[in-house]
Design a protein around this motif. Structure first.
Motif, short mmCIF file in Angstrom:
data_model
loop_
_atom_site.label_atom_id
_atom_site.label_comp_id
_atom_site.label_asym_id
_atom_site.label_seq_id
_atom_site.Cartn_x
_atom_site.Cartn_y
_atom_site.Cartn_z
N PRO A 130 0.73 -1.38 -0.05
CA PRO A 130 -0.05 -0.02 -0.09
C PRO A 130 0.86 1.21 -0.13
O PRO A 130 1.57 1.43 0.60
N PHE A 131 0.68 2.06 -1.09
CA PHE A 131 1.28 3.43 -0.64
C PHE A 131 0.80 4.22 -1.98
O PHE A 131 0.38 3.44 -2.34
N ARG A 132 0.90 5.59 -2.25
CA ARG A 132 0.31 6.69 -2.91
C ARG A 132 1.14 6.68 -3.83
O ARG A 132 2.36 7.23 -4.24
N PRO A 133 0.84 6.25 -5.27
CA PRO A 133 1.96 6.91 -6.52
C PRO A 133 1.96 8.07 -6.56
O PRO A 133 0.81 9.10 -6.59
N GLN A 134 3.01 8.36 -7.17
CA GLN A 134 3.56 9.95 -7.62
C GLN A 134 3.74 9.80 -9.06
O GLN A 134 4.18 9.02 -9.85
N THR A 135 2.99 10.75 -10.02
CA THR A 135 4.35 10.76 -11.43
C THR A 135 4.37 12.06 -11.17
O THR A 135 4.12 13.27 -10.96
N VAL A 136 5.86 12.26 -12.08
CA VAL A 136 6.81 12.86 -11.65
C VAL A 136 7.14 13.19 -13.40
O VAL A 136 7.34 12.35 -14.65
N HIS A 137 7.13 14.69 -13.58
CA HIS A 137 7.60 14.47 -15.19
C HIS A 137 8.58 15.49 -15.40
O HIS A 137 8.99 16.39 -14.85
N ALA A 138 9.34 15.05 -16.29
CA ALA A 138 10.96 15.36 -16.29
C ALA A 138 11.18 16.46 -16.71
O ALA A 138 10.27 17.09 -17.60
N LYS A 139 12.54 17.11 -16.69
CA LYS A 139 11.71 18.48 -16.78
C LYS A 139 13.00 18.34 -18.02
O LYS A 139 13.52 19.01 -19.07
N HIS A 140 14.67 17.51 -18.03
CA HIS A 140 15.83 17.29 -19.34
C HIS A 140 15.13 16.21 -19.75
O HIS A 140 16.13 16.45 -20.71
N PHE A 141 13.54 15.27 -20.31
CA PHE A 141 13.68 14.76 -20.54
C PHE A 141 12.24 14.55 -21.34
O PHE A 141 11.25 14.81 -20.32
N LEU A 201 9.04 12.94 -21.10
CA LEU A 201 8.59 11.92 -20.57
C LEU A 201 9.04 11.75 -18.70
O LEU A 201 8.94 12.61 -18.66
N ALA A 202 7.30 11.21 -18.02
CA ALA A 202 7.04 11.22 -17.02
C ALA A 202 7.18 9.69 -16.35
O ALA A 202 7.23 8.84 -17.33
N TYR A 203 7.72 9.68 -15.30
CA TYR A 203 7.64 8.49 -14.26
C TYR A 203 6.99 8.64 -13.19
O TYR A 203 6.53 9.40 -12.30
N SER A 204 7.14 7.31 -12.91
CA SER A 204 6.12 7.34 -11.35
C SER A 204 7.16 6.78 -10.46
O SER A 204 7.91 5.79 -10.68
N ARG A 205 6.68 7.23 -8.78
CA ARG A 205 7.62 6.47 -8.01
C ARG A 205 6.27 6.31 -7.17
O ARG A 205 5.12 6.73 -6.66
N VAL A 206 6.95 5.61 -6.00
CA VAL A 206 6.45 5.88 -4.43
C VAL A 206 6.31 7.41 -3.91
O VAL A 206 7.07 7.69 -3.74
N GLY A 207 5.26 6.92 -3.51
CA GLY A 207 4.85 8.27 -2.69
C GLY A 207 5.18 8.34 -1.06
O GLY A 207 3.96 8.08 -0.27
N VAL A 208 6.16 7.07 -0.62
CA VAL A 208 6.50 7.81 0.77
C VAL A 208 7.91 8.49 0.46
O VAL A 208 8.78 9.03 -0.20
N THR A 209 7.88 9.50 1.36
CA THR A 209 9.10 10.82 1.82
C THR A 209 10.72 9.71 2.23
O THR A 209 11.55 10.11 1.59
N SER A 210 10.66 8.50 2.76
CA SER A 210 12.30 8.54 3.29
C SER A 210 11.98 8.08 1.37
O SER A 210 13.62 7.75 1.91
N VAL A 211 11.39 7.06 0.97
CA VAL A 211 12.17 6.47 0.13
C VAL A 211 12.49 7.30 -0.53
O VAL A 211 13.69 7.47 -1.43
#
Length: 209
Positions: free
Chosen positions: A39-50, A52-62
């Motif tokens: 269980p985690f909240r996924p986040q979508t990140v839009h790259a600045k230098h590329f 494309l966009a990618y997904s990451r685990v929405g956990v601050t420690s990660v």
């Protein structure tokens, strides 16, 4: 380490430390996203230098663990590879902690058992781009090539994580990210880039991401 599953991704050829940093963030977060089905909240990140966009685990420690590791590589661990070229690699290791008893069960020991390891090498050009016109063919071609290579690497990650899962434990596991020269798990290293991940539901129930 004898039973560890090792993956070595294709070398990412990039222009500038900023581009290299973002590419590594993209690759590492993609692997962690695919290997963290709990269980985690996924986040979508839009790259600045590329492009494309990618997904990451929405956990601050990660997120912090990944950023610390990438910053360590790009600011301290890249080495010369030629005129205006730097190279390096970052290693993401998944492991579980196992307790064992010795001396007739009177002494308990804990060890880290690595079950999967990902190596991502980078080759970084430090040639200044300020003098190039934004429409310069060389600059546009470098951007296109970097985008294509990163997309292929992400596709490779998805292919590999959806392969056989026999080596993946069915209990709690952790991860650690270090520059390649320092990629040794150390129980006494309290500031290592790691976080706990719970397997819930089991990986084999995920299917393709």
């Amino acid at each position: 380490m004898s039973n560890v599953k090792e993956f070595r991704l294709n070398e990412l050829e990039l222009w500038g430390v900023d581009q290299a940093r973002e590419a590594l963030l993209c690759v590492l977060h993609t692997i962690l996203f695919c290997r963290a089905p709990g269980p985690f909240r996924p986040q979508t990140v839009h790259a600045k230098h590329f492009d494309l966009a990618y997904s990451r685990v929405g956990v601050t420690s990660v997120t912090r663990a990944v950023e610390r590791a990438v910053t360590s590589l790009t600011s301290e661990s890249l080495v010369p590879a030629g005129p205006e070229l730097l190279k390096g690699a970052i290693v993401l290791s998944f492991f579980e902690r196992r307790r064992s008893r010795s001396l007739f069960g009177l002494v308990s020991n804990e060890e880290k058992v690595v079950w999967e390891q990902w190596t991502t090498p980078v080759l970084v050009s430090t040639r200044p781009r300020d003098h190039l016109n934004p429409t310069d063919l060389e600059r546009r071609r470098a951007r296109y090539d970097a985008d294509l290579l990163l997309r292929r690497t992400i596709a490779d990650v998805h292919t590999l994580v959806n392969g056989p899962l026999d080596h993946v434990p069915s209990s709690m596991y952790e991860f650690e990210i270090l520059p390649k020269d320092n990629a040794k798990l150390d129980l006494d290293k309290r500031d290592a880039a790691y976080a706990r991940v719970m397997l819930n539901p089991p990986l084999h129930q995920l299917g393709a991401l």
